[in-house]
Design a protein around this motif. Structure first.
Motif, short mmCIF file in Angstrom:
data_model
loop_
_atom_site.label_atom_id
_atom_site.label_comp_id
_atom_site.label_asym_id
_atom_site.label_seq_id
_atom_site.Cartn_x
_atom_site.Cartn_y
_atom_site.Cartn_z
N THR A 1 -36.20 -36.06 129.27
CA THR A 1 -36.93 -35.08 128.47
C THR A 1 -38.43 -35.28 128.68
OG1 THR A 1 -37.08 -34.07 126.28
CG2 THR A 1 -37.13 -36.48 126.37
N GLY A 2 -39.22 -34.30 128.25
CA GLY A 2 -40.66 -34.41 128.40
C GLY A 2 -41.22 -35.61 127.64
N GLU A 3 -42.31 -36.15 128.11
CA GLU A 3 -42.88 -37.33 127.46
C GLU A 3 -43.19 -37.05 126.00
OE1 GLU A 3 -45.46 -40.10 129.98
OE2 GLU A 3 -45.87 -38.15 130.89
N GLY A 4 -42.61 -37.85 125.14
CA GLY A 4 -42.82 -37.71 123.71
C GLY A 4 -42.05 -36.58 123.06
N ARG A 5 -41.21 -35.90 123.81
CA ARG A 5 -40.47 -34.76 123.28
C ARG A 5 -39.09 -35.20 122.78
NH1 ARG A 5 -43.21 -31.50 121.26
NH2 ARG A 5 -41.41 -30.08 121.27
N PRO A 6 -38.48 -34.43 121.84
CA PRO A 6 -37.14 -34.76 121.36
C PRO A 6 -36.11 -34.76 122.49
CG PRO A 6 -38.19 -33.15 119.92
CD PRO A 6 -39.06 -33.26 121.14
N GLY B 1 -42.42 -36.19 138.73
CA GLY B 1 -43.38 -36.60 137.72
C GLY B 1 -42.76 -37.53 136.70
N LEU B 2 -43.48 -37.73 135.59
CA LEU B 2 -43.05 -38.68 134.58
C LEU B 2 -42.36 -37.99 133.40
CD1 LEU B 2 -46.13 -41.08 134.46
CD2 LEU B 2 -44.06 -41.24 135.86
N TYR B 3 -41.31 -38.62 132.94
CA TYR B 3 -40.52 -38.11 131.83
C TYR B 3 -40.08 -39.29 130.95
CZ TYR B 3 -40.08 -33.66 134.32
OH TYR B 3 -40.35 -32.47 134.95
N ASP B 4 -39.51 -38.97 129.81
CA ASP B 4 -38.84 -39.98 129.00
C ASP B 4 -37.37 -39.94 129.35
OD1 ASP B 4 -41.22 -40.54 127.79
OD2 ASP B 4 -40.69 -39.70 125.82
N ARG B 5 -36.85 -41.07 129.78
CA ARG B 5 -35.43 -41.18 130.10
C ARG B 5 -34.74 -41.96 128.98
NH1 ARG B 5 -32.66 -44.23 135.38
NH2 ARG B 5 -30.49 -43.68 134.86
N PHE B 6 -33.50 -41.63 128.71
CA PHE B 6 -32.78 -42.31 127.63
C PHE B 6 -31.30 -42.37 127.94
CE2 PHE B 6 -33.21 -37.81 126.74
CZ PHE B 6 -31.90 -37.41 126.45
N HIS B 7 -30.64 -43.36 127.41
CA HIS B 7 -29.17 -43.37 127.43
C HIS B 7 -28.64 -44.20 126.27
CE1 HIS B 7 -29.85 -46.57 130.79
NE2 HIS B 7 -29.71 -47.21 129.66
#
Length: 354
Positions: free
Chosen positions: A231-236, A208-214
Protein backbone atom coordinates in the motif's frame (compact mmCIF):
# COMPACT_ATOMS: atom_id res chain seq x y z
CA UNK A 1 0.64 -36.50 17.89
CA UNK A 2 -2.26 -35.33 15.75
CA UNK A 3 -5.19 -33.18 16.75
CA UNK A 4 -8.00 -35.28 15.30
CA UNK A 5 -11.06 -33.22 16.25
CA UNK A 6 -10.47 -30.86 13.33
CA UNK A 7 -11.13 -30.27 9.65
CA UNK A 8 -8.31 -31.16 7.24
CA UNK A 9 -8.21 -30.49 3.51
CA UNK A 10 -8.45 -33.86 1.78
CA UNK A 11 -8.65 -32.86 -1.88
CA UNK A 12 -9.68 -30.25 -4.39
CA UNK A 13 -13.34 -30.42 -5.37
CA UNK A 14 -12.35 -31.36 -8.92
CA UNK A 15 -10.34 -34.35 -7.70
CA UNK A 16 -13.31 -36.16 -6.14
CA UNK A 17 -15.43 -37.92 -8.75
CA UNK A 18 -17.37 -41.16 -9.13
CA UNK A 19 -14.02 -42.99 -9.21
CA UNK A 20 -12.44 -43.82 -5.83
CA UNK A 21 -9.70 -41.46 -4.61
CA UNK A 22 -7.15 -42.75 -2.10
CA UNK A 23 -6.01 -40.48 0.74
CA UNK A 24 -4.16 -40.82 4.06
CA UNK A 25 -4.72 -38.16 6.70
CA UNK A 26 -3.12 -38.28 10.14
CA UNK A 27 -2.22 -41.90 9.33
CA UNK A 28 -5.89 -42.73 8.69
CA UNK A 29 -6.38 -44.47 5.30
CA UNK A 30 -9.42 -43.03 3.50
CA UNK A 31 -11.27 -43.40 0.24
CA UNK A 32 -13.20 -40.49 -1.26
CA UNK A 33 -15.89 -40.63 -3.94
CA UNK A 34 -19.14 -38.94 -4.98
CA UNK A 35 -22.68 -40.23 -4.71
CA UNK A 36 -25.02 -39.87 -7.66
CA UNK A 37 -26.35 -36.58 -6.27
CA UNK A 38 -22.80 -35.17 -6.24
CA UNK A 39 -22.27 -35.39 -2.47
CA UNK A 40 -18.69 -36.18 -1.47
CA UNK A 41 -18.14 -39.22 0.76
CA UNK A 42 -15.13 -40.24 2.88
CA UNK A 43 -14.84 -43.78 4.28
CA UNK A 44 -12.08 -45.78 5.94
CA UNK A 45 -10.11 -47.35 3.10
CA UNK A 46 -10.30 -50.90 4.42
CA UNK A 47 -12.95 -53.53 3.74
CA UNK A 48 -14.33 -55.11 6.92
CA UNK A 49 -14.03 -58.57 5.35
CA UNK A 50 -10.29 -58.94 4.68
CA UNK A 51 -8.93 -55.37 4.96
CA UNK A 52 -8.62 -54.98 1.18
CA UNK A 53 -8.43 -51.26 0.24
CA UNK A 54 -11.78 -49.98 -0.98
CA UNK A 55 -9.93 -47.43 -3.12
CA UNK A 56 -8.91 -50.39 -5.30
CA UNK A 57 -12.58 -51.18 -5.94
CA UNK A 58 -15.28 -49.27 -7.81
CA UNK A 59 -18.28 -47.04 -7.14
CA UNK A 60 -21.66 -48.61 -7.92
CA UNK A 61 -24.57 -46.20 -7.51
CA UNK A 62 -24.13 -44.56 -4.11
CA UNK A 63 -22.01 -47.41 -2.73
CA UNK A 64 -18.39 -48.44 -3.09
CA UNK A 65 -17.69 -52.08 -3.94
CA UNK A 66 -14.64 -53.93 -2.67
CA UNK A 67 -12.57 -55.22 -5.56
CA UNK A 68 -11.66 -58.44 -3.73
CA UNK A 69 -14.93 -60.16 -2.77
CA UNK A 70 -17.56 -57.60 -3.78
CA UNK A 71 -18.70 -56.35 -0.35
CA UNK A 72 -20.51 -53.04 -0.96
CA UNK A 73 -20.70 -50.13 1.50
CA UNK A 74 -23.05 -47.16 1.48
CA UNK A 75 -21.99 -43.59 2.18
CA UNK A 76 -22.65 -44.18 5.90
CA UNK A 77 -20.12 -47.02 5.92
CA UNK A 78 -22.71 -49.76 6.47
CA UNK A 79 -22.39 -52.84 4.26
CA UNK A 80 -25.27 -53.04 1.78
CA UNK A 81 -24.37 -56.24 -0.09
CA UNK A 82 -22.42 -59.46 0.38
CA UNK A 83 -22.52 -61.30 -2.97
CA UNK A 84 -21.75 -64.72 -1.46
CA UNK A 85 -24.82 -64.72 0.86
CA UNK A 86 -28.11 -62.96 1.56
CA UNK A 87 -27.45 -62.10 5.21
CA UNK A 88 -25.12 -59.25 6.09
CA UNK A 89 -23.01 -59.57 9.27
CA UNK A 90 -23.71 -56.82 11.80
CA UNK A 91 -20.02 -55.95 12.02
CA UNK A 92 -19.74 -55.50 8.26
CA UNK A 93 -19.27 -51.75 8.31
CA UNK A 94 -16.45 -49.24 7.93
CA UNK A 95 -15.91 -45.84 9.46
CA UNK A 96 -17.56 -42.87 7.76
CA UNK A 97 -15.94 -39.45 8.12
CA UNK A 98 -17.85 -36.14 8.11
CA UNK A 99 -17.19 -34.19 4.90
CA UNK A 100 -17.49 -30.48 4.19
CA UNK A 101 -17.10 -29.02 0.72
CA UNK A 102 -16.72 -25.32 -0.04
CA UNK A 103 -14.75 -22.85 -2.16
CA UNK A 104 -12.94 -25.58 -4.08
CA UNK A 105 -11.70 -27.69 -1.16
CA UNK A 106 -13.05 -30.94 0.29
CA UNK A 107 -12.53 -31.04 4.07
CA UNK A 108 -12.68 -34.17 6.22
CA UNK A 109 -13.20 -34.30 9.99
CA UNK A 110 -10.82 -36.94 11.39
CA UNK A 111 -12.04 -37.03 15.00
CA UNK A 112 -15.26 -37.76 16.85
CA UNK A 113 -18.05 -37.32 14.30
CA UNK A 114 -20.42 -35.97 16.95
CA UNK A 115 -18.11 -32.98 17.42
CA UNK A 116 -17.83 -32.11 13.72
CA UNK A 117 -18.96 -28.49 13.41
CA UNK A 118 -19.18 -26.99 9.88
CA UNK A 119 -18.91 -23.53 11.44
CA UNK A 120 -15.43 -24.44 12.69
CA UNK A 121 -14.10 -24.69 9.13
CA UNK A 122 -12.03 -21.60 8.23
CA UNK A 123 -13.03 -18.78 5.92
CA UNK A 124 -11.78 -19.45 2.38
CA UNK A 125 -14.27 -17.36 0.38
CA UNK A 126 -11.59 -15.52 -1.63
CA UNK A 127 -11.14 -18.65 -3.76
CA UNK A 128 -14.75 -18.32 -4.91
CA UNK A 129 -15.10 -14.52 -5.08
CA UNK A 130 -15.31 -12.99 -8.60
CA UNK A 131 -13.57 -9.85 -7.32
CA UNK A 132 -10.47 -11.91 -6.61
CA UNK A 133 -8.30 -13.94 -8.99
CA UNK A 134 -6.80 -17.17 -7.66
CA UNK A 135 -3.82 -19.37 -8.50
CA UNK A 136 -3.73 -22.84 -6.92
CA UNK A 137 -1.18 -25.58 -6.31
CA UNK A 138 -1.04 -28.82 -4.33
CA UNK A 139 2.31 -30.36 -3.46
CA UNK A 140 3.32 -33.41 -1.39
CA UNK A 141 6.00 -32.35 1.09
CA UNK A 142 8.57 -34.81 2.44
CA UNK A 143 8.39 -33.43 5.95
CA UNK A 144 6.21 -33.43 9.05
CA UNK A 145 3.39 -30.88 9.12
CA UNK A 146 4.98 -29.04 12.07
CA UNK A 147 7.84 -27.86 9.87
CA UNK A 148 5.42 -26.30 7.38
CA UNK A 149 3.60 -24.53 10.21
CA UNK A 150 6.92 -23.13 11.48
CA UNK A 151 7.85 -22.08 7.95
CA UNK A 152 4.66 -20.06 7.54
CA UNK A 153 4.89 -18.46 10.98
CA UNK A 154 8.48 -17.26 10.47
CA UNK A 155 8.64 -15.58 7.08
CA UNK A 156 12.18 -14.26 7.54
CA UNK A 157 13.22 -17.27 5.44
CA UNK A 158 11.88 -15.38 2.40
CA UNK A 159 14.96 -13.12 2.54
CA UNK A 160 17.23 -16.06 1.82
CA UNK A 161 15.18 -18.82 0.20
CA UNK A 162 12.99 -16.77 -2.17
CA UNK A 163 15.28 -13.96 -3.31
CA UNK A 164 14.12 -13.99 -6.95
CA UNK A 165 10.39 -13.91 -6.18
CA UNK A 166 9.04 -12.60 -2.85
CA UNK A 167 12.17 -12.11 -0.72
CA UNK A 168 14.27 -9.12 0.32
CA UNK A 169 16.71 -8.36 3.16
CA UNK A 170 14.34 -5.82 4.69
CA UNK A 171 11.99 -8.62 5.81
CA UNK A 172 14.19 -9.86 8.64
CA UNK A 173 15.13 -6.27 9.52
CA UNK A 174 11.59 -5.58 10.74
CA UNK A 175 10.11 -7.09 13.87
CA UNK A 176 6.81 -8.85 14.43
CA UNK A 177 3.75 -8.55 16.65
CA UNK A 178 2.16 -11.78 17.86
CA UNK A 179 -1.41 -12.23 19.12
CA UNK A 180 -3.25 -15.33 20.33
CA UNK A 181 -7.03 -15.62 20.41
CA UNK A 182 -8.59 -19.01 21.02
CA UNK A 183 -6.94 -21.46 18.64
CA UNK A 184 -5.62 -18.70 16.34
CA UNK A 185 -2.05 -17.38 16.37
CA UNK A 186 -1.43 -14.22 14.32
CA UNK A 187 2.03 -12.94 13.40
CA UNK A 188 2.07 -9.44 11.90
CA UNK A 189 4.95 -7.64 10.21
CA UNK A 190 4.89 -4.09 8.76
CA UNK A 191 7.71 -3.06 6.41
CA UNK A 192 7.33 0.68 5.71
CA UNK A 193 8.99 2.53 2.86
CA UNK A 194 10.32 -0.46 0.92
CA UNK A 195 10.28 -1.67 -2.66
CA UNK A 196 7.87 -4.41 -3.73
CA UNK A 197 9.52 -7.83 -4.21
CA UNK A 198 10.25 -8.85 -7.83
CA UNK A 199 7.22 -11.10 -8.38
CA UNK A 200 4.76 -8.59 -6.90
CA UNK A 201 6.25 -5.53 -8.64
CA UNK A 202 6.04 -7.27 -11.99
CA UNK A 203 2.40 -8.35 -11.68
CA UNK A 204 1.28 -5.14 -9.95
CA UNK A 205 3.12 -2.97 -12.46
CA UNK A 206 4.57 -0.70 -9.77
CA UNK A 207 7.91 0.80 -8.79
CA UNK A 208 9.16 3.05 -6.01
CA UNK A 209 8.63 2.84 -2.27
CA UNK A 210 5.57 1.42 -0.58
CA UNK A 211 4.51 -0.01 2.76
CA UNK A 212 4.57 -3.80 2.61
CA UNK A 213 2.81 -5.97 5.18
CA UNK A 214 1.94 -9.54 5.94
CA UNK A 215 0.00 -11.23 8.73
CA UNK A 216 0.15 -14.99 9.07
CA UNK A 217 -3.05 -16.17 10.74
CA UNK A 218 -2.65 -19.79 11.85
CA UNK A 219 -5.92 -21.52 12.74
CA UNK A 220 -4.66 -24.59 14.52
CA UNK A 221 -4.19 -27.33 13.71
CA UNK A 222 -4.28 -27.25 9.91
CA UNK A 223 -4.85 -23.92 8.17
CA UNK A 224 -2.97 -20.68 7.57
CA UNK A 225 -4.18 -17.58 5.76
CA UNK A 226 -1.55 -14.98 4.96
CA UNK A 227 -3.03 -11.47 4.72
CA UNK A 228 -0.42 -9.69 2.63
CA UNK A 229 -0.02 -6.73 0.35
CA UNK A 230 1.49 -3.42 -0.74
CA UNK A 231 0.00 0.00 0.00
CA UNK A 232 1.04 3.63 -0.29
CA UNK A 233 3.44 4.92 2.34
CA UNK A 234 1.48 5.68 5.47
CA UNK A 235 -1.80 4.63 3.86
CA UNK A 236 -4.32 2.07 5.28
CA UNK A 237 -3.69 -1.49 4.24
CA UNK A 238 -7.15 -1.99 2.77
CA UNK A 239 -6.40 0.67 0.13
CA UNK A 240 -3.53 -1.31 -1.37
CA UNK A 241 -2.86 -4.29 -3.56
CA UNK A 242 -4.18 -7.11 -1.40
CA UNK A 243 -3.22 -10.78 -1.35
CA UNK A 244 -4.72 -13.70 0.55
CA UNK A 245 -2.54 -16.80 0.60
CA UNK A 246 -4.53 -19.83 1.79
CA UNK A 247 -2.56 -22.81 3.06
CA UNK A 248 -4.21 -26.13 3.94
CA UNK A 249 -1.61 -28.30 5.67
CA UNK A 250 -2.64 -31.95 5.95
CA UNK A 251 -0.42 -34.50 7.74
CA UNK A 252 -0.09 -37.82 5.94
CA UNK A 253 2.11 -39.44 8.56
CA UNK A 254 5.01 -38.59 10.87
CA UNK A 255 7.28 -37.47 8.04
CA UNK A 256 5.12 -36.45 5.05
CA UNK A 257 2.34 -33.93 4.40
CA UNK A 258 0.05 -32.54 1.72
CA UNK A 259 0.26 -28.80 1.05
CA UNK A 260 -2.88 -27.30 -0.53
CA UNK A 261 -2.19 -23.75 -1.66
CA UNK A 262 -4.31 -20.91 -3.08
CA UNK A 263 -3.06 -17.39 -3.86
CA UNK A 264 -5.90 -14.89 -4.28
CA UNK A 265 -5.40 -11.26 -5.33
CA UNK A 266 -7.63 -8.19 -5.76
CA UNK A 267 -5.52 -6.60 -8.52
CA UNK A 268 -5.17 -7.39 -12.24
CA UNK A 269 -8.05 -9.81 -11.78
CA UNK A 270 -8.75 -10.11 -15.52
CA UNK A 271 -5.08 -10.14 -16.56
CA UNK A 272 -4.39 -13.70 -17.71
CA UNK A 273 -0.69 -12.95 -18.28
CA UNK A 274 -0.34 -11.82 -14.65
CA UNK A 275 -2.12 -14.97 -13.52
CA UNK A 276 0.28 -17.15 -15.49
CA UNK A 277 3.31 -15.24 -14.19
CA UNK A 278 2.08 -15.78 -10.64
CA UNK A 279 1.34 -19.45 -11.27
CA UNK A 280 4.91 -20.03 -12.43
CA UNK A 281 6.53 -17.78 -9.84
CA UNK A 282 4.59 -19.22 -6.92
CA UNK A 283 5.35 -22.76 -8.09
CA UNK A 284 9.01 -21.79 -7.72
CA UNK A 285 8.36 -20.54 -4.18
CA UNK A 286 6.68 -23.84 -3.23
CA UNK A 287 9.44 -25.91 -4.81
CA UNK A 288 12.03 -23.97 -2.81
CA UNK A 289 10.04 -24.49 0.39
CA UNK A 290 9.56 -28.19 -0.33
CA UNK A 291 13.27 -28.78 -0.85
CA UNK A 292 14.30 -26.73 2.19
CA UNK A 293 11.85 -28.57 4.46
CA UNK A 294 12.85 -31.95 3.01
CA UNK A 295 16.42 -31.23 4.05
CA UNK A 296 15.26 -29.94 7.42
CA UNK A 297 13.23 -33.12 7.99
CA UNK A 298 16.35 -35.18 7.38
CA UNK A 299 18.25 -33.02 9.84
CA UNK A 300 15.50 -33.42 12.44
CA UNK A 301 15.58 -37.19 12.14
CA UNK A 302 19.36 -37.36 12.35
CA UNK A 303 20.04 -34.98 15.22
CA UNK A 304 20.52 -36.36 18.76
CA UNK A 305 17.49 -36.51 21.02
CA UNK A 306 18.95 -34.00 23.47
CA UNK A 307 19.30 -31.29 20.82
CA UNK A 308 16.48 -28.78 20.32
CA UNK A 309 15.74 -25.75 18.18
CA UNK A 310 17.43 -22.49 19.18
CA UNK A 311 14.57 -20.00 18.91
CA UNK A 312 15.02 -16.24 18.52
CA UNK A 313 12.72 -13.21 18.77
CA UNK A 314 11.41 -13.76 15.21
CA UNK A 315 10.19 -17.19 16.37
CA UNK A 316 7.69 -15.78 18.87
CA UNK A 317 4.76 -16.96 16.75
CA UNK A 318 6.33 -20.38 16.32
CA UNK A 319 6.78 -20.76 20.09
CA UNK A 320 3.20 -19.70 20.89
CA UNK A 321 1.74 -22.00 18.23
CA UNK A 322 3.71 -24.96 19.56
CA UNK A 323 2.47 -24.34 23.08
CA UNK A 324 -1.11 -24.01 21.86
CA UNK A 325 -0.83 -27.21 19.81
CA UNK A 326 0.41 -29.05 22.89
CA UNK A 327 -2.54 -27.73 24.90
CA UNK A 328 -4.99 -28.86 22.22
CA UNK A 329 -3.46 -32.33 22.14
CA UNK A 330 -3.64 -32.68 25.91
CA UNK A 331 -7.23 -31.47 26.01
CA UNK A 332 -8.28 -33.90 23.30
CA UNK A 333 -6.44 -36.78 24.96
CA UNK A 334 -8.17 -36.02 28.26
CA UNK A 335 -11.57 -35.93 26.54
CA UNK A 336 -10.83 -39.26 24.85
CA UNK A 337 -9.77 -40.82 28.14
CA UNK A 338 -12.93 -39.59 29.87
CA UNK A 339 -15.19 -41.00 27.14
CA UNK A 340 -13.42 -44.37 26.90
CA UNK A 341 -15.14 -47.26 28.74
CA UNK A 342 -11.80 -48.25 30.23
CA UNK A 343 -10.82 -44.65 30.91
CA UNK A 344 -7.85 -45.02 28.60
CA UNK A 345 -7.09 -42.62 25.75
CA UNK A 346 -7.35 -43.72 22.15
CA UNK A 347 -4.12 -45.13 20.80
CA UNK A 348 -2.23 -42.55 18.77
CA UNK A 349 1.15 -42.54 17.22
CA UNK A 350 3.51 -39.95 18.64
CA UNK A 351 5.04 -37.56 16.13
CA UNK A 352 8.33 -36.01 17.17
CA UNK A 353 7.90 -32.32 17.77
CA UNK A 354 10.89 -30.36 16.59
Amino acid sequence: MYVLDAWYVAAWTTEVTAAPVKRRICELPMVLYRRQDGTAVALADRCAHRAFPLSAGRVVGDSIECGYHGFAYGSDGVCTRVPAQTTIPERARVRSFPVLEKDGWVWVWTGDASRADPAAAPDTHWMNDPEWATVTHSVPFECRAELIHDNLLDLTHESFLHQTTVGDDYIYEHGITVEVEGNVVSVDRLMPGVEAPPLYAETMGISGLYDRFHTTEFRLPSYHVLHSGITGEGRPREEGYLIKVLNGITPIDAHTSWYYYAFSRNFAVEDTAATEDLRVGLATVLEEDAEALRLQEIGMQQRPGDEHDVLIAQDAGVAKARRLMTQMLRKEAAASAASSPQGAPRARRAVANA
